[in-house]
Design a protein around this motif. Structure first.
Motif, PDB file in Angstrom:
ATOM      1  N   MET A   1       4.391   6.189  -1.737  1.00 48.37           N
ATOM      2  CA  MET A   1       4.016   4.902  -2.340  1.00 48.37           C
ATOM      3  C   MET A   1       4.337   3.785  -1.370  1.00 48.37           C
ATOM      4  SD  MET A   1       2.738   3.827  -5.163  1.00 48.37           S
ATOM      5  CE  MET A   1       2.988   5.436  -5.932  1.00 48.37           C
ATOM      6  N   HIS A   2       3.334   3.052  -0.940  1.00 48.96           N
ATOM      7  CA  HIS A   2       3.588   2.088   0.125  1.00 48.96           C
ATOM      8  C   HIS A   2       3.518   0.649  -0.350  1.00 48.96           C
ATOM      9  CE1 HIS A   2      -0.708   2.747  -0.120  1.00 48.96           C
ATOM     10  NE2 HIS A   2      -0.872   1.558   0.353  1.00 48.96           N
ATOM     11  N   ILE A   3       3.246   0.448  -1.641  1.00 44.47           N
ATOM     12  CA  ILE A   3       3.144  -0.921  -2.138  1.00 44.47           C
ATOM     13  C   ILE A   3       4.210  -1.160  -3.195  1.00 44.47           C
ATOM     14  CG2 ILE A   3       1.690  -2.455  -3.539  1.00 44.47           C
ATOM     15  CD1 ILE A   3      -0.668  -1.374  -1.851  1.00 44.47           C
ATOM     16  N   ARG A   4       4.878  -2.277  -3.066  1.00 43.47           N
ATOM     17  CA  ARG A   4       5.936  -2.606  -4.004  1.00 43.47           C
ATOM     18  C   ARG A   4       5.704  -3.982  -4.605  1.00 43.47           C
ATOM     19  NH1 ARG A   4      10.974  -2.786  -0.516  1.00 43.47           N
ATOM     20  NH2 ARG A   4       9.531  -4.306   0.296  1.00 43.47           N
ATOM     21  N   ARG A   5       6.538  -4.281  -5.596  1.00 46.62           N
ATOM     22  CA  ARG A   5       6.477  -5.595  -6.218  1.00 46.62           C
ATOM     23  C   ARG A   5       6.702  -6.674  -5.163  1.00 46.62           C
ATOM     24  NH1 ARG A   5      10.629  -7.447 -10.701  1.00 46.62           N
ATOM     25  NH2 ARG A   5      11.140  -8.816  -8.993  1.00 46.62           N
ATOM     26  N   ASP A   6       6.038  -7.807  -5.335  1.00 45.52           N
ATOM     27  CA  ASP A   6       6.195  -8.975  -4.464  1.00 45.52           C
ATOM     28  C   ASP A   6       5.564  -8.816  -3.089  1.00 45.52           C
ATOM     29  OD1 ASP A   6       7.402 -10.541  -6.368  1.00 45.52           O
ATOM     30  OD2 ASP A   6       9.429  -9.948  -5.809  1.00 45.52           O
ATOM     31  N   ASP A   7       4.926  -7.690  -2.837  1.00 51.26           N
ATOM     32  CA  ASP A   7       4.161  -7.559  -1.601  1.00 51.26           C
ATOM     33  C   ASP A   7       2.919  -8.434  -1.680  1.00 51.26           C
ATOM     34  OD1 ASP A   7       5.721  -5.722  -0.319  1.00 51.26           O
ATOM     35  OD2 ASP A   7       4.569  -3.985  -0.986  1.00 51.26           O
ATOM     36  N   THR A   8       2.426  -8.839  -0.523  1.00 47.68           N
ATOM     37  CA  THR A   8       1.114  -9.470  -0.486  1.00 47.68           C
ATOM     38  C   THR A   8       0.109  -8.401  -0.102  1.00 47.68           C
ATOM     39  OG1 THR A   8       2.057 -11.570   0.175  1.00 47.68           O
ATOM     40  CG2 THR A   8      -0.287 -11.271   0.570  1.00 47.68           C
ATOM     41  N   VAL A   9      -0.923  -8.264  -0.922  1.00 46.26           N
ATOM     42  CA  VAL A   9      -1.903  -7.217  -0.664  1.00 46.26           C
ATOM     43  C   VAL A   9      -3.294  -7.813  -0.573  1.00 46.26           C
ATOM     44  CG1 VAL A   9      -0.597  -5.349  -1.740  1.00 46.26           C
ATOM     45  CG2 VAL A   9      -2.121  -6.742  -3.134  1.00 46.26           C
ATOM     46  N   GLU A  10      -4.174  -7.040   0.014  1.00 47.28           N
ATOM     47  CA  GLU A  10      -5.569  -7.416   0.075  1.00 47.28           C
ATOM     48  C   GLU A  10      -6.342  -6.405  -0.760  1.00 47.28           C
ATOM     49  OE1 GLU A  10      -6.923  -8.867   3.947  1.00 47.28           O
ATOM     50  OE2 GLU A  10      -8.621  -7.521   3.706  1.00 47.28           O
ATOM     51  N   GLY A  31      -0.110   5.185 -10.516  1.00 43.41           N
ATOM     52  CA  GLY A  31      -0.683   4.791  -9.240  1.00 43.41           C
ATOM     53  C   GLY A  31      -1.457   3.496  -9.322  1.00 43.41           C
ATOM     54  N   GLN A  32      -0.957   2.589 -10.167  1.00 49.40           N
ATOM     55  CA  GLN A  32      -1.659   1.330 -10.352  1.00 49.40           C
ATOM     56  C   GLN A  32      -0.714   0.152 -10.172  1.00 49.40           C
ATOM     57  OE1 GLN A  32      -2.999   1.981 -14.359  1.00 49.40           O
ATOM     58  NE2 GLN A  32      -5.073   2.441 -13.676  1.00 49.40           N
ATOM     59  N   ALA A  33      -1.311  -1.003  -9.936  1.00 52.53           N
ATOM     60  CA  ALA A  33      -0.510  -2.209  -9.801  1.00 52.53           C
ATOM     61  C   ALA A  33      -1.194  -3.363 -10.503  1.00 52.53           C
ATOM     62  CB  ALA A  33      -0.311  -2.543  -8.326  1.00 52.53           C
ATOM     63  N   VAL A  63      -4.896  -2.431 -11.162  1.00 55.50           N
ATOM     64  CA  VAL A  63      -5.776  -2.053 -10.066  1.00 55.50           C
ATOM     65  C   VAL A  63      -5.227  -0.776  -9.462  1.00 55.50           C
ATOM     66  CG1 VAL A  63      -6.781  -2.818  -7.882  1.00 55.50           C
ATOM     67  CG2 VAL A  63      -6.041  -4.505  -9.555  1.00 55.50           C
ATOM     68  N   ASN A  64      -6.129   0.127  -9.100  1.00 51.74           N
ATOM     69  CA  ASN A  64      -5.668   1.340  -8.455  1.00 51.74           C
ATOM     70  C   ASN A  64      -5.071   1.033  -7.086  1.00 51.74           C
ATOM     71  OD1 ASN A  64      -5.696   4.350  -8.179  1.00 51.74           O
ATOM     72  ND2 ASN A  64      -7.025   4.003  -9.958  1.00 51.74           N
ATOM     73  N   LEU A  65      -3.941   1.680  -6.789  1.00 47.73           N
ATOM     74  CA  LEU A  65      -3.279   1.400  -5.519  1.00 47.73           C
ATOM     75  C   LEU A  65      -4.167   1.722  -4.324  1.00 47.73           C
ATOM     76  CD1 LEU A  65       0.350   2.635  -6.180  1.00 47.73           C
ATOM     77  CD2 LEU A  65      -0.428   0.295  -5.906  1.00 47.73           C
ATOM     78  N   SER A  66      -5.086   2.665  -4.519  1.00 44.22           N
ATOM     79  CA  SER A  66      -5.960   3.029  -3.405  1.00 44.22           C
ATOM     80  C   SER A  66      -6.947   1.903  -3.085  1.00 44.22           C
ATOM     81  CB  SER A  66      -6.720   4.310  -3.735  1.00 44.22           C
ATOM     82  OG  SER A  66      -7.531   4.103  -4.869  1.00 44.22           O
ATOM     83  N   ASN A  67      -7.049   0.919  -3.970  1.00 45.11           N
ATOM     84  CA  ASN A  67      -7.948  -0.199  -3.708  1.00 45.11           C
ATOM     85  C   ASN A  67      -7.229  -1.392  -3.096  1.00 45.11           C
ATOM     86  OD1 ASN A  67     -10.008   1.284  -4.837  1.00 45.11           O
ATOM     87  ND2 ASN A  67      -9.697   0.433  -6.868  1.00 45.11           N
ATOM     88  N   LEU A  68      -5.985  -1.180  -2.737  1.00 41.71           N
ATOM     89  CA  LEU A  68      -5.184  -2.270  -2.176  1.00 41.71           C
ATOM     90  C   LEU A  68      -4.678  -1.892  -0.798  1.00 41.71           C
ATOM     91  CD1 LEU A  68      -2.947  -2.980  -5.295  1.00 41.71           C
ATOM     92  CD2 LEU A  68      -4.974  -4.244  -4.599  1.00 41.71           C
ATOM     93  N   GLY A  78      -5.208  -6.925   5.955  1.00 42.29           N
ATOM     94  CA  GLY A  78      -4.775  -5.718   5.268  1.00 42.29           C
ATOM     95  C   GLY A  78      -4.751  -4.562   6.244  1.00 42.29           C
ATOM     96  N   VAL A  79      -3.679  -3.794   6.255  1.00 43.67           N
ATOM     97  CA  VAL A  79      -3.539  -2.731   7.252  1.00 43.67           C
ATOM     98  C   VAL A  79      -3.140  -1.423   6.587  1.00 43.67           C
ATOM     99  CG1 VAL A  79      -2.882  -4.290   9.106  1.00 43.67           C
ATOM    100  CG2 VAL A  79      -1.114  -3.316   7.636  1.00 43.67           C
ATOM    101  N   ARG A  80      -3.280  -0.361   7.345  1.00 37.67           N
ATOM    102  CA  ARG A  80      -2.745   0.915   6.897  1.00 37.67           C
ATOM    103  C   ARG A  80      -1.256   0.922   7.206  1.00 37.67           C
ATOM    104  NH1 ARG A  80      -4.761   6.133   7.811  1.00 37.67           N
ATOM    105  NH2 ARG A  80      -4.778   5.811  10.041  1.00 37.67           N
ATOM    106  N   VAL A  81      -0.527   1.628   6.387  1.00 41.89           N
ATOM    107  CA  VAL A  81       0.924   1.591   6.502  1.00 41.89           C
ATOM    108  C   VAL A  81       1.447   2.964   6.896  1.00 41.89           C
ATOM    109  CG1 VAL A  81       3.061   1.248   5.205  1.00 41.89           C
ATOM    110  CG2 VAL A  81       1.106  -0.236   4.797  1.00 41.89           C
TER     111      VAL A  81
END
Ligand code: ZN
Length: 105
Positions: A1-10, A31-33, A63-68, A78-81
């Motif tokens: 899981m590479h996205i957390r709360r308070d992250d800025t995402v695209e 797997g949603q945010a 939103v599905n995490l795969s869309n962020l 927005g980058v790959r992590v």
């Protein structure tokens, strides 16, 4: 899981494609945010004692995490992590394009 709360995402798909916003909540199990201002829907309210008129409420749907994508402040996109593990076992997220440190996992 590479996205957390308070992250800025695209957002990379859908109506809100290209939008950058802050992550309000992450549901790892699903797997949603919930992302601020993204994927807004109207939730219709039935008439009730508390709400005699009924009505509708605008809320953010998950939103599905795969869309962020996580936004790298150095690349400004927005980058790959990737994941880097320190000698002491601490895991860090790194930008795959520039290698910048994107914070702890
Ligand atoms: Zn970068």
């Amino acid at each position: 899981m590479h996205i957390r709360r308070d992250d800025t995402v695209e957002v990379i798909t859908g109506e809100d494609r290209g939008v950058r916003a802050r992550v309000l909540r992450v549901n790892r199990g699903k797997g949603q945010a919930i992302v601020e201002g993204v994927n807004r829907v109207y939730k219709h309210l039935r008439r009730s004692r508390r709400n005699p008129q009924g009505g509708r409420l605008e809320i953010e749907a998950p939103v599905n995490l795969s869309n962020l994508k996580l936004v790298c402040s150095k690349c400004d996109k927005g980058v790959r992590v990737g994941v880097r593990t320190d000698d002491d076992g601490t895991k860090y997220r790194v930008c795959r394009s520039c290698g910048a440190d994107l914070g702890k996992m």
